[in-house]
Enzyme design. Structure first.
Site, PDB file in Angstrom:
ATOM      1  N   TYR A 105       0.822  -1.217   0.000  1.00 56.75           N
ATOM      2  CA  TYR A 105       0.000   0.000   0.000  1.00 56.75           C
ATOM      3  C   TYR A 105       0.848   1.255   0.000  1.00 56.75           C
ATOM      4  O   TYR A 105       2.072   1.201   0.185  1.00 56.75           O
ATOM      5  CB  TYR A 105      -0.926  -0.003   1.228  1.00 56.75           C
ATOM      6  CG  TYR A 105      -0.247   0.352   2.536  1.00 56.75           C
ATOM      7  CD1 TYR A 105       0.573  -0.559   3.195  1.00 56.75           C
ATOM      8  CD2 TYR A 105      -0.401   1.618   3.099  1.00 56.75           C
ATOM      9  CE1 TYR A 105       1.199  -0.217   4.389  1.00 56.75           C
ATOM     10  CE2 TYR A 105       0.213   1.954   4.295  1.00 56.75           C
ATOM     11  CZ  TYR A 105       1.018   1.035   4.944  1.00 56.75           C
ATOM     12  OH  TYR A 105       1.641   1.374   6.115  1.00 56.75           O
ATOM     13  N   GLU A 121      12.855   2.305  13.662  1.00 63.74           N
ATOM     14  CA  GLU A 121      11.924   3.350  13.203  1.00 63.74           C
ATOM     15  C   GLU A 121      10.691   3.343  14.092  1.00 63.74           C
ATOM     16  O   GLU A 121      10.526   2.474  14.945  1.00 63.74           O
ATOM     17  CB  GLU A 121      11.547   3.133  11.739  1.00 63.74           C
ATOM     18  CG  GLU A 121      10.793   1.835  11.496  1.00 63.74           C
ATOM     19  CD  GLU A 121      10.339   1.635  10.050  1.00 63.74           C
ATOM     20  OE1 GLU A 121      10.294   2.608   9.282  1.00 63.74           O
ATOM     21  OE2 GLU A 121      10.006   0.487   9.716  1.00 63.74           O
ATOM     22  N   LEU A 167      11.297   1.143   6.685  1.00 63.64           N
ATOM     23  CA  LEU A 167      10.712   1.626   5.437  1.00 63.64           C
ATOM     24  C   LEU A 167      11.500   2.855   4.997  1.00 63.64           C
ATOM     25  O   LEU A 167      11.771   3.747   5.810  1.00 63.64           O
ATOM     26  CB  LEU A 167       9.237   1.997   5.655  1.00 63.64           C
ATOM     27  CG  LEU A 167       8.549   2.443   4.371  1.00 63.64           C
ATOM     28  CD1 LEU A 167       8.255   1.236   3.478  1.00 63.64           C
ATOM     29  CD2 LEU A 167       7.260   3.182   4.663  1.00 63.64           C
TER      30      LEU A 167
END
Ligand code: PDD
Length: 289
Positions: free
Chosen positions: A32, A178, A202
């Site tokens: 997504y 993260e 990411l």
């Protein structure tokens, strides 16, 4: 009426339905993107579409539309929904097939869905900063893929929220990775440091914009792993994401970062970031910080 994009067609959102055996629904077998919209324009669209294609390719899904076609469809969706400020959510799954862990054989078309969500900039948090907790990163080892499987991220975010915090900063042992839905930055002696973009995080589009802005403005910036100890001793901490922009972190696990106020370099980066938005999407009226 609200509209959604389903497999290349823009239709009434309430009619946009997928099968119970869609592999996204059953396995999270898809990827997504979340794209920010300011003044009716998509910010860093090309970067998002490229990452979308890369994520899909890395799990063997081929998106049945070109980047140009996707751009046209998203632009039409924005116009139809008259979205000025908010987000586009878009996902593609491996399609619908009888439940089986193995990829379906034959010609099973992917399911591609996009819709819009109205939402203003988080001005209050951008101004005052947010609190975070620390939590062990229990996710898989391909966090570079923007996968629909977000259970690890959800558990972390929920834990943060239950402790009155905005974000969970994840770490693998002593190494900070993260946030549950953001990238994490520290500032030490004028240098901005953030995790290198590898399989453990990411590669945030916002992170990349910030790193570029640092370089353009002669702010020393390093993309390398940093430790929990360095996080604890940082002069400033901030997080970044499509929806959170450059968000100051003022407290972690109840310990204030320095004075407990957003730091000066974070403030400068917020200004540079706002200018970058305005360059791409036009002036942010009554929306400044
Ligand atoms: N999340 N890391 C993780 C785990 C994320 O989920 C996100 C974004 C980021 C920041 O990436 P970007 O700057 O490209 O938004 C980093 C989105 C916003 C979400 O899931 O809603």
């Amino acid at each position: 009426m609200e509209y959604a994009l389903l497999n290349g067609e823009i239709i009434d959102r309430s009619e946009a339905k997928v099968d119970v055996e869609d592999r996204g629904y059953q396995f999270g077998d898809g990827v997504y993107e979340v794209i920010r919209v300011y003044n009716g324009k998509m910010f860093t669209l090309t970067e998002h579409l490229k990452r979308f294609a890369n994520s899909a390719e890395s799990i063997g899904i081929s998106i049945p539309f070109s980047i140009v076609e996707l751009t046209e469809m998203l632009e039409e969706l924005l116009l139809k929904n008259n979205l000025q400020t908010g987000n586009i959510y878009m996902q593609v799954t491996r399609g619908t097939a009888p439940r089986n862990h193995l990829f379906p054989t034959g010609n099973v078309p992917p399911t591609l869905v996009a819709y819009t969500i109205k939402g203003v900039r988080p001005l209050e948090n951008l101004k005052s900063g947010v609190k975070a907790i620390l939590t062990e990163d229990i996710r898989w080892l391909r966090c570079d893929i923007k996968s629909l499987n977000l259970l690890g991220n959800l558990l972390a975010k929920q834990k943060a929220s239950e402790q009155g915090c905005f974000e969970a900063i994840q770490h693998r042992g002593q190494d900070v990775t993260e946030g549950s839905s953001s990238n994490i930055f520290i500032v030490k002696n004028g240098t901005v440091i953030t995790h290198e973009s590898n399989h453990l995080i990411l590669k945030g589009i916002t992170k990349d914009v910030i790193v570029d802005l640092c370089k353009k403005n002669n702010i020393p910036v390093l993309e390398r792993t940093f430790s929990l100890a360095e996080l604890g001793e940082a002069d400033e901490v901030f997080l970044s994401s499509t929806t959170a922009e450059v968000m100051p972190v003022i407290e972690i696990d109840g310990n204030k970062i320095k004075s407990g106020n957003p730091g000066p370099l974070t403030r400068n980066l917020q200004e540079f970031f706002k200018k970058e938005i305005e360059k791409q999407c036009g002036v942010l009226v009554n929306n400044g910080i």
